[in-house]
Design a protein around this motif. Sequence first.
Motif, mmCIF file in Angstrom:
data_model
loop_
_atom_site.group_PDB
_atom_site.id
_atom_site.type_symbol
_atom_site.label_atom_id
_atom_site.label_comp_id
_atom_site.label_asym_id
_atom_site.label_seq_id
_atom_site.Cartn_x
_atom_site.Cartn_y
_atom_site.Cartn_z
ATOM 1 N N TYR A 54 9.935 17.077 -8.693
ATOM 2 C CA TYR A 54 10.937 16.678 -7.706
ATOM 3 C C TYR A 54 10.280 16.329 -6.371
ATOM 4 C CZ TYR A 54 15.629 17.175 -9.656
ATOM 5 O OH TYR A 54 16.800 16.957 -10.329
ATOM 6 N N MET A 55 9.338 17.150 -5.934
ATOM 7 C CA MET A 55 8.647 16.873 -4.673
ATOM 8 C C MET A 55 7.822 15.605 -4.748
ATOM 9 S SD MET A 55 7.511 20.622 -3.168
ATOM 10 C CE MET A 55 6.797 21.234 -4.702
ATOM 11 N N ALA B 104 15.104 5.491 7.493
ATOM 12 C CA ALA B 104 14.628 4.795 6.302
ATOM 13 C C ALA B 104 13.996 5.779 5.320
ATOM 14 C CB ALA B 104 13.618 3.724 6.695
ATOM 15 N N MET B 105 13.224 6.720 5.835
ATOM 16 C CA MET B 105 12.620 7.737 4.971
ATOM 17 C C MET B 105 13.695 8.584 4.305
ATOM 18 S SD MET B 105 9.480 8.859 7.482
ATOM 19 C CE MET B 105 9.013 10.251 6.471
ATOM 20 N N LEU B 106 14.709 8.967 5.064
ATOM 21 C CA LEU B 106 15.799 9.776 4.511
ATOM 22 C C LEU B 106 16.555 9.006 3.427
ATOM 23 C CD1 LEU B 106 17.554 12.312 4.552
ATOM 24 C CD2 LEU B 106 18.895 11.273 6.395
ATOM 25 N N GLY B 107 16.814 7.720 3.686
ATOM 26 C CA GLY B 107 17.504 6.908 2.683
ATOM 27 C C GLY B 107 16.700 6.782 1.407
ATOM 28 N N GLY B 108 15.391 6.581 1.547
ATOM 29 C CA GLY B 108 14.536 6.493 0.366
ATOM 30 C C GLY B 108 14.491 7.798 -0.403
ATOM 31 N N VAL B 109 14.455 8.930 0.315
ATOM 32 C CA VAL B 109 14.424 10.243 -0.348
ATOM 33 C C VAL B 109 15.726 10.492 -1.114
ATOM 34 C CG1 VAL B 109 14.421 12.732 0.066
ATOM 35 C CG2 VAL B 109 12.755 11.279 1.215
ATOM 36 N N LEU B 110 16.854 10.139 -0.514
ATOM 37 C CA LEU B 110 18.138 10.328 -1.196
ATOM 38 C C LEU B 110 18.206 9.509 -2.478
ATOM 39 C CD1 LEU B 110 20.622 10.361 1.836
ATOM 40 C CD2 LEU B 110 19.828 12.300 0.467
ATOM 41 N N MET B 111 17.738 8.284 -2.425
ATOM 42 C CA MET B 111 17.707 7.454 -3.634
ATOM 43 C C MET B 111 16.741 8.027 -4.663
ATOM 44 S SD MET B 111 19.793 4.817 -3.566
ATOM 45 C CE MET B 111 19.059 3.560 -4.613
ATOM 46 N N SER B 112 15.614 8.546 -4.215
ATOM 47 C CA SER B 112 14.646 9.126 -5.143
ATOM 48 C C SER B 112 15.215 10.372 -5.814
ATOM 49 C CB SER B 112 13.347 9.456 -4.415
ATOM 50 O OG SER B 112 13.512 10.549 -3.526
ATOM 51 N N SER C 79 2.213 13.208 -11.316
ATOM 52 C CA SER C 79 3.065 14.331 -11.718
ATOM 53 C C SER C 79 3.680 14.128 -13.093
ATOM 54 C CB SER C 79 4.188 14.540 -10.690
ATOM 55 O OG SER C 79 5.148 13.496 -10.770
ATOM 56 N N GLY C 80 3.416 12.979 -13.702
ATOM 57 C CA GLY C 80 3.958 12.707 -15.031
ATOM 58 C C GLY C 80 5.285 11.980 -15.030
ATOM 59 N N VAL C 81 5.635 11.365 -13.905
ATOM 60 C CA VAL C 81 6.904 10.636 -13.797
ATOM 61 C C VAL C 81 6.602 9.174 -13.481
ATOM 62 C CG1 VAL C 81 9.094 10.423 -12.560
ATOM 63 C CG2 VAL C 81 8.107 12.686 -12.991
ATOM 64 N N LEU C 82 7.173 8.276 -14.272
ATOM 65 C CA LEU C 82 7.032 6.840 -14.019
ATOM 66 C C LEU C 82 8.278 6.349 -13.308
ATOM 67 C CD1 LEU C 82 5.486 4.193 -14.389
ATOM 68 C CD2 LEU C 82 6.629 3.913 -16.586
ATOM 69 N N ASN C 83 8.127 5.984 -12.066
ATOM 70 C CA ASN C 83 9.262 5.582 -11.235
ATOM 71 C C ASN C 83 9.284 4.069 -11.085
ATOM 72 O OD1 ASN C 83 11.287 5.299 -9.406
ATOM 73 N ND2 ASN C 83 10.392 6.565 -7.810
ATOM 74 N N LEU C 84 10.160 3.431 -11.846
ATOM 75 C CA LEU C 84 10.323 1.987 -11.742
ATOM 76 C C LEU C 84 11.465 1.594 -10.809
ATOM 77 C CD1 LEU C 84 9.858 0.902 -15.491
ATOM 78 C CD2 LEU C 84 8.171 0.953 -13.658
ATOM 79 N N GLY C 85 12.016 2.577 -10.114
ATOM 80 C CA GLY C 85 13.127 2.291 -9.216
ATOM 81 C C GLY C 85 12.730 2.184 -7.763
ATOM 82 N N GLN C 86 11.446 2.019 -7.498
ATOM 83 C CA GLN C 86 11.001 2.012 -6.106
ATOM 84 C C GLN C 86 11.511 0.810 -5.327
ATOM 85 O OE1 GLN C 86 6.672 2.643 -6.466
ATOM 86 N NE2 GLN C 86 7.026 4.629 -5.532
ATOM 87 N N LEU D 102 0.827 -1.202 0.000
ATOM 88 C CA LEU D 102 0.000 0.000 0.000
ATOM 89 C C LEU D 102 0.863 1.254 0.000
ATOM 90 C CD1 LEU D 102 -2.693 1.502 0.294
ATOM 91 C CD2 LEU D 102 -2.541 1.148 2.765
ATOM 92 N N LEU D 103 1.915 1.263 0.800
ATOM 93 C CA LEU D 103 2.779 2.433 0.876
ATOM 94 C C LEU D 103 3.480 2.704 -0.452
ATOM 95 C CD1 LEU D 103 4.341 1.883 4.420
ATOM 96 C CD2 LEU D 103 2.644 3.598 3.769
ATOM 97 N N VAL D 104 4.022 1.659 -1.055
ATOM 98 C CA VAL D 104 4.729 1.862 -2.326
ATOM 99 C C VAL D 104 3.757 2.226 -3.435
ATOM 100 C CG1 VAL D 104 4.681 -0.536 -3.150
ATOM 101 C CG2 VAL D 104 6.576 0.938 -3.775
ATOM 102 N N ALA D 105 2.544 1.704 -3.380
ATOM 103 C CA ALA D 105 1.542 2.046 -4.392
ATOM 104 C C ALA D 105 1.131 3.511 -4.275
ATOM 105 C CB ALA D 105 0.323 1.138 -4.251
ATOM 106 N N LEU D 106 0.997 4.006 -3.057
ATOM 107 C CA LEU D 106 0.655 5.421 -2.871
ATOM 108 C C LEU D 106 1.778 6.327 -3.381
ATOM 109 C CD1 LEU D 106 -0.938 5.315 0.700
ATOM 110 C CD2 LEU D 106 -2.120 5.706 -1.464
ATOM 111 N N GLY D 107 3.013 5.929 -3.121
ATOM 112 C CA GLY D 107 4.139 6.712 -3.623
ATOM 113 C C GLY D 107 4.172 6.754 -5.136
ATOM 114 N N GLU D 108 3.949 5.607 -5.758
ATOM 115 C CA GLU D 108 3.940 5.554 -7.227
ATOM 116 C C GLU D 108 2.755 6.323 -7.796
ATOM 117 O OE1 GLU D 108 5.177 4.736 -11.042
ATOM 118 O OE2 GLU D 108 6.215 4.617 -9.111
#
Length: 256
Positions: A250-251, A128-136, A93-100, A81-87
Amino acid sequence: MMLLRLLRTFLRPYRKWLAWVVVLQFLATLAALYLPSLNADIIDNGIARGDTGYIMRAGLIMLAVTLVQIAATVVAGTPLLLVALGELVCERSGVLNLGQEGMMLMGAVIGFIAATSTGSLSMGILAAMLGGVLMSMLFALMAITLAANQYAAGLALTIFGIGLSSFVGSGFVGQSIDGFDKIAIPLLSDIPVIGPVLFNQDLLVYGSLLIFILVFCFLKYSRGGLILRAVGESPEAANANGLKVLPVRYMAVAFG
């Protein structure tokens, strides 16, 4: 083969949790396959014959099977659910993120290291949130600023995240931590049968449901959600109306 070895190395500390997820998913699948035949059996052997006792017994079995499905869905479905909400936010926003997947792995490893080192689960979640944001942000740099192919950038980030998380977490293989305690919601958790299944979960489950509601309200009712959808549906028109397309994207990627 190298990818499989990296996955085995990284997932080894989480064998217990993975086993629970697999078992719950297996039970949910069996339940989904069994319910139609059980329903047909109630009709053929209970309703058609007027056997009230049989209908009651089979109905209790059906209720138990349904509760197994619900429990499996609630526990195993929280990270999905969390990853689906992020995607969802990213795609709006018009960005397809396949790197989640890579982002989640890095976030999980960094969060585990932080929680183990500090003894605080809250610090682990923040790390964990900070690490995910840096990767994003790495993905956003490639896909938005440098205009790289979003499919290629996302897949590359997934592979990179798998390898990097395996390297960073190699010193913590075999260690484990206790998760959050379950929180029973007053009155609701006392409801017979469904109360303990739905209303006696840990903080992460409740948090994921709250995030779901907030994301829905943001996208549907807020000005920010309207801007996000405008940027995703027509970036040229949004830019012509004075909206900052790149910062919005970006946001969105950082949130996702």
